[in-house]
Design a protein around this motif. Structure first.
Motif, short mmCIF file in Angstrom:
data_model
loop_
_atom_site.label_atom_id
_atom_site.label_comp_id
_atom_site.label_asym_id
_atom_site.label_seq_id
_atom_site.Cartn_x
_atom_site.Cartn_y
_atom_site.Cartn_z
N LEU A 106 0.66 2.73 -10.37
CA LEU A 106 -0.40 3.50 -11.03
C LEU A 106 0.17 4.67 -11.83
O LEU A 106 -0.30 4.96 -12.93
CB LEU A 106 -1.42 3.98 -10.01
CG LEU A 106 -2.29 2.89 -9.39
CD1 LEU A 106 -3.15 3.47 -8.27
CD2 LEU A 106 -3.14 2.22 -10.44
N HIS A 162 1.16 3.22 -5.47
CA HIS A 162 0.87 4.39 -6.31
C HIS A 162 1.92 4.58 -7.41
O HIS A 162 1.63 5.17 -8.44
CB HIS A 162 0.73 5.65 -5.45
CG HIS A 162 2.00 6.09 -4.78
ND1 HIS A 162 2.47 5.50 -3.63
CD2 HIS A 162 2.89 7.03 -5.12
CE1 HIS A 162 3.61 6.09 -3.28
NE2 HIS A 162 3.88 7.02 -4.17
N ARG A 203 -6.24 -1.49 -14.06
CA ARG A 203 -6.98 -2.13 -15.15
C ARG A 203 -8.27 -1.37 -15.45
O ARG A 203 -8.61 -1.16 -16.62
CB ARG A 203 -7.29 -3.57 -14.80
CG ARG A 203 -7.98 -4.27 -15.95
CD ARG A 203 -8.18 -5.73 -15.67
NE ARG A 203 -8.54 -6.41 -16.90
CZ ARG A 203 -9.26 -7.50 -16.94
NH1 ARG A 203 -9.66 -8.07 -15.83
NH2 ARG A 203 -9.55 -8.07 -18.09
N ARG A 204 -8.99 -0.96 -14.43
CA ARG A 204 -10.25 -0.22 -14.64
C ARG A 204 -10.00 1.10 -15.35
O ARG A 204 -10.76 1.48 -16.25
CB ARG A 204 -10.96 0.00 -13.32
CG ARG A 204 -11.62 -1.24 -12.78
CD ARG A 204 -12.41 -0.95 -11.54
NE ARG A 204 -12.97 -2.17 -11.00
CZ ARG A 204 -13.36 -2.32 -9.77
NH1 ARG A 204 -13.25 -1.32 -8.92
NH2 ARG A 204 -13.86 -3.45 -9.36
N LEU A 205 -8.97 1.81 -14.94
CA LEU A 205 -8.65 3.09 -15.58
C LEU A 205 -8.29 2.89 -17.05
O LEU A 205 -8.71 3.66 -17.91
CB LEU A 205 -7.52 3.79 -14.83
CG LEU A 205 -7.86 4.32 -13.44
CD1 LEU A 205 -6.59 4.81 -12.73
CD2 LEU A 205 -8.90 5.42 -13.52
N ARG A 239 -4.97 -3.96 -5.12
CA ARG A 239 -5.88 -2.85 -5.44
C ARG A 239 -5.31 -2.02 -6.59
O ARG A 239 -6.04 -1.61 -7.50
CB ARG A 239 -6.11 -1.98 -4.22
CG ARG A 239 -7.06 -0.84 -4.47
CD ARG A 239 -7.23 0.01 -3.20
NE ARG A 239 -8.18 1.06 -3.41
CZ ARG A 239 -7.92 2.22 -4.01
NH1 ARG A 239 -6.70 2.47 -4.47
NH2 ARG A 239 -8.84 3.14 -4.17
N ALA A 240 -4.01 -1.76 -6.58
CA ALA A 240 -3.39 -0.97 -7.65
C ALA A 240 -3.54 -1.66 -9.00
O ALA A 240 -3.81 -1.00 -10.01
CB ALA A 240 -1.92 -0.72 -7.34
N VAL A 287 -5.97 -3.73 -9.86
CA VAL A 287 -7.39 -3.65 -10.24
C VAL A 287 -7.76 -2.24 -10.69
O VAL A 287 -8.41 -2.05 -11.72
CB VAL A 287 -8.29 -4.12 -9.08
CG1 VAL A 287 -9.76 -3.85 -9.37
CG2 VAL A 287 -8.07 -5.60 -8.79
N VAL A 288 -7.34 -1.24 -9.92
CA VAL A 288 -7.63 0.15 -10.28
C VAL A 288 -6.97 0.51 -11.60
O VAL A 288 -7.58 1.14 -12.47
CB VAL A 288 -7.18 1.11 -9.15
CG1 VAL A 288 -7.20 2.56 -9.61
CG2 VAL A 288 -8.05 0.93 -7.92
N ARG A 297 0.81 -1.22 0.00
CA ARG A 297 0.00 0.00 0.00
C ARG A 297 0.84 1.27 0.00
O ARG A 297 0.40 2.30 -0.47
CB ARG A 297 -0.98 0.00 1.16
CG ARG A 297 -0.35 0.17 2.51
CD ARG A 297 -1.40 0.11 3.62
NE ARG A 297 -0.79 0.38 4.89
CZ ARG A 297 -0.98 1.49 5.57
NH1 ARG A 297 -1.80 2.40 5.14
NH2 ARG A 297 -0.36 1.68 6.71
N GLU A 356 -0.27 5.11 -15.81
CA GLU A 356 -0.84 6.36 -16.33
C GLU A 356 0.06 6.96 -17.40
O GLU A 356 -0.41 7.43 -18.44
CB GLU A 356 -1.06 7.36 -15.19
CG GLU A 356 -1.76 8.61 -15.62
CD GLU A 356 -2.00 9.56 -14.45
OE1 GLU A 356 -2.13 10.77 -14.71
OE2 GLU A 356 -2.04 9.11 -13.30
#
Length: 140
Positions: A38, A35, A74-76, A68-69, A71-72, A31, A42
């Motif tokens: 991510l 970031h 992939r969604r983005l 979580r990173a 999954v997030v 955690r 990006e």
């Protein structure tokens, strides 16, 4: 581009392979450092790659924040018409993806990609009991 990241509790090295559209991770994906993954995704999202990859073969630790990173991320990417795949997963990443039911990130739904049922039972003895109870309640 190599981005060494360190904090009191973790160390993660992030390398972006621009021509291939791949983020290479090494170290602890938790955690505190997630970031950075991510941020790299990006940055890669502005390239022409339709599918971006994460090479997690050298990840030594992954917690819920790292999951979580992924999954997030992939969604983005999917919101922009792109997809994300975990190209190679270390044992800890593969187990976590399988336990969370996210084998789809590796491009395989089969247990051989990450973990089999016997390993789940060893890791989490309560999983088998919960699954038996769920099956029993579903048939009742």
């Amino acid at each position: 581009m190599h981005i060494p990241t360190t904090s009191a509790s973790s160390a993660l090295a992030v390398t972006v392979d621009w021509p291939r559209g791949v983020v290479l991770l090494s170290g602890e994906l938790d955690r505190d450092s997630a970031h950075h993954l991510l941020d790299a995704l990006e940055a890669l999202a502005v390239t022409g790659h339709r599918e971006l990859g994460v090479d997690a073969a050298d990840v030594t630790f992954c917690d819920a924040g790292g999951l979580r990173a992924l999954v997030v991320g992939r969604r983005l990417l999917q919101a922009g018409g792109r997809d994300l795949r975990v190209l190679r997963a270390s044992r800890c990443v593969g187990r976590l993806l399988a336990l969370a039911g996210l084998d789809c990130l590796t491009g395989t739904e089969a247990p051989q990609a990450a973990i089999d049922l016997a390993a789940r039972r060893e890791l989490h003895p309560r999983v088998e009991r919960t699954m038996r109870l769920a099956r029993r309640n579903a048939t009742a």
